[in-house]
Design a protein around this motif. Structure first.
Motif, PDB file in Angstrom:
ATOM      1  N   TYR A 129      -1.186 -53.789  72.818  1.00  0.00           N
ATOM      2  CA  TYR A 129      -2.256 -54.491  73.524  1.00  0.00           C
ATOM      3  C   TYR A 129      -2.806 -53.641  74.666  1.00  0.00           C
ATOM      4  CZ  TYR A 129      -0.423 -58.754  71.240  1.00  0.00           C
ATOM      5  OH  TYR A 129       0.002 -59.704  70.333  1.00  0.00           O
ATOM      6  N   SER A 130      -1.942 -53.262  75.614  1.00  0.00           N
ATOM      7  CA  SER A 130      -2.378 -52.592  76.841  1.00  0.00           C
ATOM      8  C   SER A 130      -2.956 -51.213  76.550  1.00  0.00           C
ATOM      9  CB  SER A 130      -1.202 -52.459  77.814  1.00  0.00           C
ATOM     10  OG  SER A 130      -0.722 -53.724  78.200  1.00  0.00           O
ATOM     11  N   GLU A 131      -3.909 -50.811  77.413  1.00  0.00           N
ATOM     12  CA  GLU A 131      -4.558 -49.518  77.284  1.00  0.00           C
ATOM     13  C   GLU A 131      -4.653 -48.850  78.648  1.00  0.00           C
ATOM     14  OE1 GLU A 131      -8.319 -49.892  75.373  1.00  0.00           O
ATOM     15  OE2 GLU A 131      -7.518 -50.946  73.622  1.00  0.00           O
ATOM     16  N   PRO A 132      -4.800 -47.531  78.676  1.00  0.00           N
ATOM     17  CA  PRO A 132      -4.957 -46.838  79.962  1.00  0.00           C
ATOM     18  C   PRO A 132      -6.187 -47.346  80.715  1.00  0.00           C
ATOM     19  CG  PRO A 132      -4.520 -45.271  78.201  1.00  0.00           C
ATOM     20  CD  PRO A 132      -4.771 -46.582  77.544  1.00  0.00           C
ATOM     21  N   GLY A 133      -6.014 -47.657  81.972  1.00  0.00           N
ATOM     22  CA  GLY A 133      -7.136 -48.082  82.802  1.00  0.00           C
ATOM     23  C   GLY A 133      -7.587 -49.505  82.618  1.00  0.00           C
ATOM     24  N   VAL A 134      -6.962 -50.231  81.705  1.00  0.00           N
ATOM     25  CA  VAL A 134      -7.387 -51.604  81.432  1.00  0.00           C
ATOM     26  C   VAL A 134      -6.478 -52.616  82.121  1.00  0.00           C
ATOM     27  CG1 VAL A 134      -7.674 -53.336  79.607  1.00  0.00           C
ATOM     28  CG2 VAL A 134      -8.514 -51.011  79.273  1.00  0.00           C
ATOM     29  N   GLY A 135      -5.228 -52.255  82.315  1.00  0.00           N
ATOM     30  CA  GLY A 135      -4.296 -53.186  82.941  1.00  0.00           C
ATOM     31  C   GLY A 135      -4.004 -54.362  82.036  1.00  0.00           C
ATOM     32  N   SER A 136      -3.906 -55.539  82.618  1.00  0.00           N
ATOM     33  CA  SER A 136      -3.534 -56.728  81.851  1.00  0.00           C
ATOM     34  C   SER A 136      -4.735 -57.501  81.323  1.00  0.00           C
ATOM     35  CB  SER A 136      -2.673 -57.658  82.724  1.00  0.00           C
ATOM     36  OG  SER A 136      -3.397 -58.044  83.879  1.00  0.00           O
ATOM     37  N   ASP A 137      -5.943 -56.967  81.515  1.00  0.00           N
ATOM     38  CA  ASP A 137      -7.155 -57.660  81.061  1.00  0.00           C
ATOM     39  C   ASP A 137      -7.439 -57.275  79.616  1.00  0.00           C
ATOM     40  OD1 ASP A 137      -9.523 -58.968  80.707  1.00  0.00           O
ATOM     41  OD2 ASP A 137     -10.668 -57.759  82.128  1.00  0.00           O
ATOM     42  N   LEU A 138      -6.919 -58.059  78.689  1.00  0.00           N
ATOM     43  CA  LEU A 138      -7.072 -57.748  77.273  1.00  0.00           C
ATOM     44  C   LEU A 138      -8.531 -57.727  76.848  1.00  0.00           C
ATOM     45  CD1 LEU A 138      -5.643 -57.246  74.561  1.00  0.00           C
ATOM     46  CD2 LEU A 138      -5.594 -59.719  74.219  1.00  0.00           C
ATOM     47  N   ASP A 150     -15.250 -51.610  52.817  1.00  0.00           N
ATOM     48  CA  ASP A 150     -14.729 -52.977  52.898  1.00  0.00           C
ATOM     49  C   ASP A 150     -13.600 -53.102  53.919  1.00  0.00           C
ATOM     50  OD1 ASP A 150     -12.830 -51.492  51.614  1.00  0.00           O
ATOM     51  OD2 ASP A 150     -12.498 -52.929  49.982  1.00  0.00           O
ATOM     52  N   GLY A 151     -13.483 -52.095  54.799  1.00  0.00           N
ATOM     53  CA  GLY A 151     -12.438 -52.129  55.817  1.00  0.00           C
ATOM     54  C   GLY A 151     -12.910 -51.543  57.126  1.00  0.00           C
ATOM     55  N   TRP A 152     -11.954 -50.942  57.859  1.00  0.00           N
ATOM     56  CA  TRP A 152     -12.247 -50.382  59.180  1.00  0.00           C
ATOM     57  C   TRP A 152     -11.464 -49.090  59.377  1.00  0.00           C
ATOM     58  CZ3 TRP A 152     -11.074 -55.438  58.214  1.00  0.00           C
ATOM     59  CH2 TRP A 152     -11.996 -56.418  58.592  1.00  0.00           C
ATOM     60  N   ARG A 153     -11.955 -48.261  60.284  1.00  0.00           N
ATOM     61  CA  ARG A 153     -11.211 -47.131  60.799  1.00  0.00           C
ATOM     62  C   ARG A 153     -10.857 -47.427  62.253  1.00  0.00           C
ATOM     63  NH1 ARG A 153      -9.355 -43.223  57.104  1.00  0.00           N
ATOM     64  NH2 ARG A 153     -10.849 -43.167  55.381  1.00  0.00           N
ATOM     65  N   LEU A 154      -9.591 -47.281  62.579  1.00  0.00           N
ATOM     66  CA  LEU A 154      -9.103 -47.683  63.893  1.00  0.00           C
ATOM     67  C   LEU A 154      -8.970 -46.467  64.808  1.00  0.00           C
ATOM     68  CD1 LEU A 154      -8.087 -50.096  65.550  1.00  0.00           C
ATOM     69  CD2 LEU A 154      -5.800 -49.676  64.634  1.00  0.00           C
ATOM     70  N   TYR A 155      -9.614 -46.548  65.969  1.00  0.00           N
ATOM     71  CA  TYR A 155      -9.571 -45.476  66.956  1.00  0.00           C
ATOM     72  C   TYR A 155      -9.203 -46.057  68.321  1.00  0.00           C
ATOM     73  CZ  TYR A 155     -12.326 -42.908  63.474  1.00  0.00           C
ATOM     74  OH  TYR A 155     -12.776 -42.304  62.326  1.00  0.00           O
ATOM     75  N   GLY A 156      -8.356 -45.353  69.042  1.00  0.00           N
ATOM     76  CA  GLY A 156      -8.023 -45.802  70.387  1.00  0.00           C
ATOM     77  C   GLY A 156      -6.660 -45.307  70.814  1.00  0.00           C
ATOM     78  N   ARG A 157      -6.308 -45.713  72.010  1.00  0.00           N
ATOM     79  CA  ARG A 157      -5.015 -45.331  72.575  1.00  0.00           C
ATOM     80  C   ARG A 157      -4.388 -46.549  73.236  1.00  0.00           C
ATOM     81  NH1 ARG A 157      -4.263 -41.549  77.830  1.00  0.00           N
ATOM     82  NH2 ARG A 157      -1.970 -41.515  77.938  1.00  0.00           N
ATOM     83  N   LYS A 158      -3.143 -46.799  72.916  1.00  0.00           N
ATOM     84  CA  LYS A 158      -2.402 -47.915  73.483  1.00  0.00           C
ATOM     85  C   LYS A 158      -1.222 -47.360  74.286  1.00  0.00           C
ATOM     86  CE  LYS A 158      -4.833 -51.197  71.490  1.00  0.00           C
ATOM     87  NZ  LYS A 158      -5.512 -52.269  72.237  1.00  0.00           N
ATOM     88  N   ILE A 159      -0.937 -48.024  75.388  1.00  0.00           N
ATOM     89  CA  ILE A 159       0.096 -47.518  76.276  1.00  0.00           C
ATOM     90  C   ILE A 159       0.962 -48.671  76.780  1.00  0.00           C
ATOM     91  CG2 ILE A 159      -1.180 -47.701  78.458  1.00  0.00           C
ATOM     92  CD1 ILE A 159      -0.209 -44.794  79.058  1.00  0.00           C
ATOM     93  N   TYR A 160       2.137 -48.326  77.263  1.00  0.00           N
ATOM     94  CA  TYR A 160       3.089 -49.274  77.845  1.00  0.00           C
ATOM     95  C   TYR A 160       3.653 -50.265  76.827  1.00  0.00           C
ATOM     96  CZ  TYR A 160       0.976 -47.495  82.123  1.00  0.00           C
ATOM     97  OH  TYR A 160       0.502 -46.672  83.114  1.00  0.00           O
ATOM     98  N   SER A 161       3.575 -49.942  75.544  1.00  0.00           N
ATOM     99  CA  SER A 161       4.266 -50.794  74.577  1.00  0.00           C
ATOM    100  C   SER A 161       5.745 -50.430  74.582  1.00  0.00           C
ATOM    101  CB  SER A 161       3.680 -50.632  73.168  1.00  0.00           C
ATOM    102  OG  SER A 161       3.999 -49.359  72.636  1.00  0.00           O
ATOM    103  N   LEU A 162       6.572 -51.369  74.145  1.00  0.00           N
ATOM    104  CA  LEU A 162       8.013 -51.167  74.145  1.00  0.00           C
ATOM    105  C   LEU A 162       8.544 -51.101  72.719  1.00  0.00           C
ATOM    106  CD1 LEU A 162       8.974 -53.638  77.001  1.00  0.00           C
ATOM    107  CD2 LEU A 162       9.214 -51.146  77.085  1.00  0.00           C
ATOM    108  N   LYS A 163       9.415 -50.137  72.483  1.00  0.00           N
ATOM    109  CA  LYS A 163      10.139 -49.971  71.216  1.00  0.00           C
ATOM    110  C   LYS A 163       9.243 -49.564  70.044  1.00  0.00           C
ATOM    111  CE  LYS A 163      14.038 -51.123  73.167  1.00  0.00           C
ATOM    112  NZ  LYS A 163      15.065 -50.095  73.436  1.00  0.00           N
ATOM    113  N   SER A 164       8.025 -49.096  70.320  1.00  0.00           N
ATOM    114  CA  SER A 164       7.172 -48.658  69.209  1.00  0.00           C
ATOM    115  C   SER A 164       7.740 -47.434  68.506  1.00  0.00           C
ATOM    116  CB  SER A 164       5.750 -48.348  69.710  1.00  0.00           C
ATOM    117  OG  SER A 164       5.061 -49.536  70.024  1.00  0.00           O
ATOM    118  N   GLN A 165       8.538 -46.636  69.212  1.00  0.00           N
ATOM    119  CA  GLN A 165       9.123 -45.451  68.581  1.00  0.00           C
ATOM    120  C   GLN A 165      10.140 -45.825  67.510  1.00  0.00           C
ATOM    121  OE1 GLN A 165       9.824 -46.646  71.562  1.00  0.00           O
ATOM    122  NE2 GLN A 165      11.618 -45.713  72.530  1.00  0.00           N
ATOM    123  N   PHE A 166      10.624 -47.070  67.527  1.00  0.00           N
ATOM    124  CA  PHE A 166      11.573 -47.528  66.514  1.00  0.00           C
ATOM    125  C   PHE A 166      10.917 -48.452  65.482  1.00  0.00           C
ATOM    126  CE2 PHE A 166      14.040 -47.106  70.512  1.00  0.00           C
ATOM    127  CZ  PHE A 166      14.841 -46.032  70.133  1.00  0.00           C
TER     128      PHE A 166
END
Length: 385
Positions: A129-138, A150-166
């Motif tokens: 959810y969270s992104e650099p410079g956005v804080g808690s304002d989703l 018929d789909g999408w290409r996803l671009y962006g950066r997400k930060i401060y997530s927990l346990k995504s490496q697992f």
């Protein structure tokens, strides 16, 4: 409102306690506590053992890997994992947050595909959810899902997530439609994390659990990857966030920490100090209040009711209490309370020191203390109208 457990629920608590007290489980917990700081826990063998008993997601329907029990049994399991020192974060994120959203708005195909591996403790999930410079304002997020056939290409950066490496997959919020209403046009996607186009980096944090920095570079998603309705992801997330605010895990951690402080003072003969005793009695009463706050919310959830002010009170009170208890531990135990698990002289495998580092993060997670106070003051007490 009654808060007591039924005989069947009490029996379930005893079964869970007996299992978590087994030597094999204690060995896993001991090994985790003494790992190097950089080697944080992900999926544990204990989760798989719980999954074999259908306890890991005990409140889920049997077809998805649970036992079809209720939120009370789920809450009992969470409390006992914490009381027995089993790292709970992967379980909370995967089962209590991601699993809940999938059950609420997922298609039958998504439920059948995604839920059973989580319930068996074979896979993990995270949230982006969270992104650099956005804080808690989703509503201000900048990640974009760009139309592609018929789909999408996803671009962006997400930060401060927990346990995504697992994690095997994550729930990712991205903007699919530009709108004058900031909360409109956000869609929730199921994103496989171990796939080209996704890069997961870890960022050290003050706690034992690192943050994840996730880059999304054109990964292709289809309608089958959309959770809920297109453009209505913000509404879905807001339906779930109050359920995260029972305060249950925070009050259980506060109680465990307080019990360890009392135990240590008893060992060194300091419980007779009138000043220390007065502070501990006061904290004991506050810990009991935090427990009642959280179980009141759980009782309301069991009865099909959810009141945002009550959840805000439970979450705020428990996290602020945890912080007070860590300060008290250092005041009363001195340097003994600041030795980490990597030091052989640390008390109780460094739980007191770890709690001091975790405390501030607890007051931010799932809504800051300031936002909780705002909800209580504005909605509950009508002070800001």
């Amino acid at each position: 409102m009654e808060y007591g457990l039924s005989p069947d629920e009490e029996s379930f608590r005893r079964e869970v306690c007996d299992f978590l007290s087994q030597d094999a489980v204690r060995k896993v917990v001991d090994e985790v506590r003494h790992r190097p700081a950089r080697d944080e826990p992900g999926l544990l063998e204990v989760y798989r053992w719980l999954g074999e008993r259908r306890w890991l997601a005990v409140n889920w329907p049997e077809e998805y890997g649970g036992l079809g029990r209720g939120i009370v049994e789920k809450s009992i399991l969470t409390e006992e994992l914490i009381r027995h020192g089993v790292p709970d974060l992967v379980h909370i994120v995967s089962v209590d947050i991601v699993g809940l959203i999938i059950q609420m708005v997922g298609t039958e195909e998504q439920k059948n595909r995604l839920l059973p591996p989580l319930a068996r403790g074979e896979q993990a999930a995270s949230v982006l959810y969270s992104e650099p410079g956005v804080g808690s304002d989703l509503s201000a997020l900048r990640a974009r899902a760009v139309p592609d056939g018929d789909g999408w290409r996803l671009y962006g950066r997400k930060i401060y997530s927990l346990k995504s490496q697992f994690a095997d997959f994550a729930l990712c919020a991205a903007r699919t439609t530009e709108s004058e209403v900031a909360a409109h046009g956000i869609t929730l996607f199921v994103v496989p994390l171990r796939t080209p186009g996704v890069t997961v980096r870890t960022i050290p944090s003050i706690s034992d659990d690192a943050f994840s920095d996730v880059s999304l570079e054109g990964i292709r998603l289809t309608r089958d990857d959309v959770l809920g309705e297109v453009d209505e992801g913000y509404q879905v997330i807001n339906r779930v966030i109050p359920v995260e605010r029972t305060g249950l895990e925070f009050q259980a951690k506060a109680r465990r920490l307080l019990d360890l402080i009392v135990r240590r003072l008893d060992e060194i003969g300091e419980l007779g100090d009138p000043c220390a005793a007065e502070r501990l009695v006061d904290l004991h009463a506050q810990a009991r209040a935090a427990e009642l706050f959280s179980w009141r919310v759980i009782t309301e959830l069991r009865e099909g009711r959810l009141e945002n002010v009550g959840t805000a009170m439970a979450k705020w009170y428990a996290t602020e209490l945890f912080k007070r208890i860590t300060h008290t531990g250092i005041d009363l135990l001195g340097l003994d309370a600041v030795l980490s698990a990597r030091d052989d002289r640390a008390l109780y495998d460094g739980v007191l020191e770890n709690g001091h580092r975790e405390a501030t993060g607890f007051t931010l997670s799932a809504g800051t203390s300031e936002i909780m106070q705002y909800l209580i003051a504005s909605v509950g007490l009508q002070l800001l109208t």
